[in-house]
Write an enzyme that holds these catalytic residues in place. Sequence first.
Site, mmCIF file in Angstrom:
data_model
loop_
_atom_site.group_PDB
_atom_site.id
_atom_site.type_symbol
_atom_site.label_atom_id
_atom_site.label_comp_id
_atom_site.label_asym_id
_atom_site.label_seq_id
_atom_site.Cartn_x
_atom_site.Cartn_y
_atom_site.Cartn_z
ATOM 1 N NE ARG A 301 -4.071 -2.072 1.911
ATOM 2 C CZ ARG A 301 -4.899 -2.599 2.781
ATOM 3 N NH1 ARG A 301 -4.729 -2.357 4.069
ATOM 4 N NH2 ARG A 301 -5.902 -3.362 2.382
ATOM 5 C CE1 TYR A 441 -2.703 -2.762 -9.804
ATOM 6 C CE2 TYR A 441 -1.150 -0.952 -9.799
ATOM 7 C CZ TYR A 441 -1.679 -2.063 -10.407
ATOM 8 O OH TYR A 441 -1.171 -2.485 -11.611
ATOM 9 C CD GLU A 442 -1.571 -4.295 -3.335
ATOM 10 O OE1 GLU A 442 -2.014 -4.959 -2.386
ATOM 11 O OE2 GLU A 442 -1.086 -4.814 -4.348
ATOM 12 N N GLY A 443 -6.506 -2.518 -2.319
ATOM 13 C CA GLY A 443 -7.612 -1.988 -1.534
ATOM 14 C C GLY A 443 -7.925 -0.591 -2.028
#
Length: 593
Positions: A301, A441-443
Amino acid sequence: MYKAPVDEIAFTLKHVAGMGEALNSGALGELGEDVVDAILSEAGRFATDEVAPLGDVGDKQGSRLVDGKVQTPDGWRDLYHNWIGGGWNGLTAPEEFGGQNLPHMLHVAAMEMWNAGSMAFALGPTLTMGAVEALEKHGSETLKATYLPKMVSGEWTGTMNLTEPHAGSDLGVLKTRAERHGDGTYRIFGQKIFITWGEHDFTDNIIHLVLARLPDAPAGTRGISLFLVPKFLVNADGSLGERNDLFCHSLEHKLGIHGSPTCTMIYGDGKFGAEKGAIGYLIGEENRGLACMFTMMNNARLAVGMQGVAIADAATQKAIAFAKERTQGKAPGWTGQGMSPIIEHPDVARTLLTMKALTQGSRAISYACAHAVDMTHAAEGEKAKFWQERSSLLTPIAKSFSTDAGVDVASMGIQVHGGMGFIEETGAARYLRDARIAPIYEGTNGIQAIDLVTRKLPLSDGAHVRGFIAELREIATAVRASNREGFGETAARLDAAFNDLSEATEWLIAATAGGKIAEALAGATAYQRLFGLALTGAYLAKGGLAEVADGKEDQRIALCRFTAENLLAETAALKDRVVNGADSLAVARAVLA
């Protein structure tokens, strides 16, 4: 063409994010400022001279799937091998596996430069570094000895396999299955989509970290396990063995990051191997895979946040260069011959300064988050807990604010270019196309806001975030005490922003504690931006206060004042959305029926 801003990066690390104090206190071991400067300088040279020139090639050619094999853009394979030849892949990895064990702050600074040169290229190494960390923390000694040396060196790359066609962020419903085998290994069956660098021609082996569910696993996220599934099996002597039963079925056709192969991966359909099932090795414990994968995802993140910073900086550089050369009309007060460069027009100048402020604010937030990660490892006891909470609090802000800034700044860059920005040949459009994936991306950034409000604000019963806001108020006090006219109304504007942040924070803490989760989440995204803007003002002011005689002191103060007097007024409106927006949202949802 992008030029790595090494001096600005070094200044932010040392005088804003906290590296200077950490070096002086010995918290970073024997690392010295001379080594830091040498690493940043060489990373900047490589990004400028070798990565950036191939960024446009990657965008235009993209990666192609030909006869079941992925071909990366021209020159990229050699670029990758030059990159790992410089030791960049193992910058923060453990020394026992060939890494350099350097601070995370240096890692994110270097990653900013790689991503600014070509985000599509840098994505591959980013995933490998995350896989290294997950394996090092949770893998067995045998797995680590077998795979980590070559992953740390970059001889093999790594991936992260989460998403499935029916399961995006909701991993609790994933269907990829794992079956126990009599020899202690597992057989993996299923399909994964959106797998970044799932197949390529850079290396002769690719190590996939795959989330899957055992037949007797509990429902939901409590029943997910993590497996290491190599493209090629590895023999006892370390040589490559048989091809594992997995393959790339197709590549996605994407808005941007064309050079990065985004793969649909098929596991266990019998295409390779003597029997169906991709051979996998358990990482950690059965049904505890999500906790292992989050080791990779948390730092990912922050790495994605750096993608936002990188794109913002590259887009800003391009827009400023264009605005200095492009002539049109006569700006107020223009006394030169003919038309004036558009940078002389007030609206263009305001746009460029906004781009620069958001870029530098995002950089400072992300570097401060990396500093907190480093201090967590360096400290013990209550101090370690403090820094762990600080990194936890900053991570969703660094990811969301920076990636939103990347999109916004890239869009503003196109606006500065005018019609030429909408034409691919200028290169301005590529930044917006590449940047757009990062908030997903990534949540997604909405998920980051949920995390910030429901999990991070309550840390230590709210004491940590309250203490952090108190630290920010000290910066405003220092600006006022400096008596420097160049700061203008900065101190007052900072005070107002921090008051807005404090009031919104207290309202959210009370709402979540009182069970008003829906009301709190209605304003979570607004709160996340409020926090990011307040931090931007604070960190730019901290930079303006720094006693560094490099000839840029007045420029830093001027940008700080511009930010305070032009951007921070938004915090009042954001606070109002947090505190008063839930009722209207609840009523208006009927419009969506």
